[in-house]
Design an enzyme around this catalytic site. Structure first.
Site, short mmCIF file in Angstrom:
data_model
loop_
_atom_site.label_atom_id
_atom_site.label_comp_id
_atom_site.label_asym_id
_atom_site.label_seq_id
_atom_site.Cartn_x
_atom_site.Cartn_y
_atom_site.Cartn_z
N LYS A 76 -4.53 11.91 -19.75
CA LYS A 76 -4.43 10.55 -19.19
C LYS A 76 -4.58 9.58 -20.35
CE LYS A 76 -4.34 8.61 -14.98
NZ LYS A 76 -3.72 9.06 -13.74
N GLY A 132 -5.27 1.06 3.62
CA GLY A 132 -4.42 0.72 2.49
C GLY A 132 -2.95 0.91 2.82
N GLY A 167 -0.28 0.01 0.89
CA GLY A 167 0.45 -0.32 -0.34
C GLY A 167 1.62 0.64 -0.53
N VAL A 183 1.97 3.82 -1.29
CA VAL A 183 1.92 5.10 -0.56
C VAL A 183 1.71 4.86 0.93
CG1 VAL A 183 0.73 7.31 -0.32
CG2 VAL A 183 1.00 6.30 -2.58
N TYR A 207 2.33 2.44 2.96
CA TYR A 207 3.48 1.92 3.71
C TYR A 207 4.45 3.05 4.09
CZ TYR A 207 8.02 -0.20 4.52
OH TYR A 207 9.24 -0.52 5.06
P1 NAI Z 1 -1.20 0.33 -4.15
O1 NAI Z 1 -1.99 -0.50 -5.09
O2 NAI Z 1 0.28 0.12 -4.01
O3 NAI Z 1 -1.80 0.20 -2.66
C1 NAI Z 1 -3.16 0.19 -2.37
C2 NAI Z 1 -3.37 -0.75 -1.21
O4 NAI Z 1 -4.74 -0.69 -0.82
C3 NAI Z 1 -3.06 -2.21 -1.54
O5 NAI Z 1 -2.18 -2.75 -0.58
C4 NAI Z 1 -4.43 -2.89 -1.50
O6 NAI Z 1 -4.38 -4.24 -1.06
C5 NAI Z 1 -5.16 -2.00 -0.51
N1 NAI Z 1 -6.62 -2.09 -0.58
C6 NAI Z 1 -7.41 -2.29 -1.66
N2 NAI Z 1 -8.70 -2.33 -1.31
C7 NAI Z 1 -8.74 -2.12 0.04
C8 NAI Z 1 -9.78 -2.03 0.99
N3 NAI Z 1 -11.06 -2.16 0.64
N4 NAI Z 1 -9.45 -1.81 2.28
C9 NAI Z 1 -8.17 -1.68 2.66
N5 NAI Z 1 -7.13 -1.77 1.79
C10 NAI Z 1 -7.42 -1.97 0.49
O7 NAI Z 1 -1.53 1.85 -4.54
P2 NAI Z 1 -0.73 3.16 -4.11
O8 NAI Z 1 0.24 3.51 -5.17
O9 NAI Z 1 -0.28 3.02 -2.70
O10 NAI Z 1 -1.88 4.25 -4.18
C11 NAI Z 1 -2.85 4.34 -3.15
C12 NAI Z 1 -3.90 5.36 -3.55
O11 NAI Z 1 -3.28 6.63 -3.75
C13 NAI Z 1 -4.62 5.04 -4.86
O12 NAI Z 1 -5.94 5.50 -4.77
C14 NAI Z 1 -3.86 5.86 -5.89
O13 NAI Z 1 -4.67 6.18 -7.00
C15 NAI Z 1 -3.54 7.10 -5.06
N6 NAI Z 1 -2.38 7.82 -5.55
C16 NAI Z 1 -1.17 7.19 -5.66
C17 NAI Z 1 -0.06 7.88 -6.11
C18 NAI Z 1 1.30 7.24 -6.19
O14 NAI Z 1 2.29 7.98 -6.32
N7 NAI Z 1 1.40 5.93 -6.08
C19 NAI Z 1 -0.15 9.32 -6.53
C20 NAI Z 1 -1.46 9.90 -6.28
C21 NAI Z 1 -2.52 9.16 -5.85
#
Ligand code: NAI
Length: 353
Positions: free
Chosen positions: A80, A181, A183, A185, A187
């Site tokens: 990383k 969440g 975001g 993923v 969505y």
């Molecule tokens: P993202 O940043 O696009 O979405 C995260 C969402 O969670 C955002 O909409 C944010 O406003 C919301 N959020 C933050 N704090 C919150 C809370 N206290 N309560 C409710 N919602 C909250 O991130 P993404 O890419 O969707 O990733 C989500 C999770 O999955 C992260 O932990 C990431 O590390 C993990 N992950 C993502 C991968 C990927 O391919 N994007 C791969 C493996 C793990």
């Protein structure tokens, strides 16, 4: 700072500190293991307050990548990178090119990609200085591109496996899934769950993210502070790490926890509390491997169809962990860690012929 004495240090092979005066780059790359192949893992850009904080994060995250890649059967070790800086204000093409030179100096022992705070555009600047980068743009039908929908697919299939194991159900029709969440993923996951007939309760700290899934997938909005206490068949944490801790576990009202967020357990022993409460936990780095599977196929050259096929291996791996945990009266996270550690000592399954 004494790296070797840090709690997060776990026999890492290499920690490289990089500084580039003209661009202001301050970065740390950690290689946890190259036993199974070049260390692969994304580059995070974050405004760490101290270098110690950055090192602690990169040590923890690179070890996690060793486990995730090993468990997904990928020919990659774990690594990383972190860039110390604010991703909203501190990005320049030159900064990422300088980071690319740092990656290149390792001559392929570490392969980078995007992570929190970095994007495919940033990786294109990294690619000016090194070929050891993935997560770039792609042509239709080729592997790669945004990993979030691929992560969501793996989580969706993993939820189905967990529901089958814990609830004895072969489908999700009429079951309620609480998603924390919405975001990248979350969505896509909501879309798949809705199409499979599940009812959705969704929370996000961004109102527009919740509105979108409510409009498109008939989800019911839930307050972000309450989502962990919602009554549902499945809780899918897709936002932050460390959401499963002594306090929150006592309040859960679900039989299954299965979501995308990395490092969901605040501590390894929180798995015991989940087990004692009769809650089936899908270990995060097993269920959320869809994104790295896509990145890996892109790096070695493959098709979108192969990525999807590989992701369909996730539910079988989870079922094996669930079965073994039940048989041995252990937690699912302990069983997953043990399998990952065993794999870290042996040859990788061949991804490329
Ligand atoms: P993202 O940043 O696009 O979405 C995260 C969402 O969670 C955002 O909409 C944010 O406003 C919301 N959020 C933050 N704090 C919150 C809370 N206290 N309560 C409710 N919602 C909250 O991130 P993404 O890419 O969707 O990733 C989500 C999770 O999955 C992260 O932990 C990431 O590390 C993990 N992950 C993502 C991968 C990927 O391919 N994007 C791969 C493996 C793990």
């Amino acid at each position: 700072m004494e790296v070797f004495d840090m709690r997060e240090f776990d026999g890492h092979e290499l920690v490289l500190f990089g500084h580039d005066a003209p661009t202001g780059l301050r970065a740390v790359i950690a290689i946890h293991s190259t036993v199974l192949g070049p260390a692969a893992g994304g580059c995070r850009m974050w405004p760490y307050q101290t270098a110690t904080e950055a090192v602690s994060d990169v040590l923890r995250l690179s070890r996690g990548m060793s486990y995730k890649n090993a468990m997904a059967g990928l020919p990659f070790g774990g690594g990383k990178a972190v860039i110390i800086g604010d991703s909203r204000t501190g990005k320049t093409p030159e900064l990422f090119a300088a980071f690319g030179r740092m990656v290149d100096s390792l001559r392929g022992r570490y392969v980078t990609a995007e992570d929190v705070g970095t994007t495919t555009v940033d990786m294109a600047h990294v690619a000016r200085a090194t070929k050891y980068v993935s997560g770039l743009g792609r042509s239709p039908g080729e592997a790669g591109g945004d990993p979030a929908p691929k992560t969501a697919l793996g989580v969706f299939l993993g939820i189905k496996a967990a529901v089958k194991f814990r609830l004895g159900r072969n489908d999700l029709t009429g079951l309620t899934v609480a998603v924390q969440g919405a975001g990248g993923v979350g969505y896509h996951l909501c879309g798949m769950l809705a199409a499979a007939g599940a009812r959705l309760k969704v929370a996000d700290v961004l109102p527009r993210a919740v509105e979108r899934v409510c409009d498109e997938f008939r989800a019911a909005p839930v307050a972000a502070v309450r989502v962990l206490e919602e009554e549902a068949d499945v809780l899918a944490p897709c936002a932050l790490g460390a959401v499963l801790n002594t306090r929150s576990i006592a309040r859960l009202r679900v039989p299954v926890v299965a979501g995308a967020a990395n490092n969901q357990l605040a501590h390894g022993q929180d798995g015991q509390a989940l087990r004692a409460a009769g809650i089936l936990y899908a270990p995060d780095y097993v269920i959320n491997a869809g994104g790295i599977i896509s990145v890996a196929r892109e790096y070695y050259g493959g098709t979108e169809a192969q990525v999807v096929e590989d992701i369909h291996g996730i539910p079988a791996r989870l079922s094996e962990i669930f079965e073994r945990a039940r048989r041995e009266s252990r937690t699912t996270n302990e069983v997953a860690d043990q399998i990952a550690r065993e794999r870290l000592k042996r040859e990788p399954e061949r991804l490329v012929a």
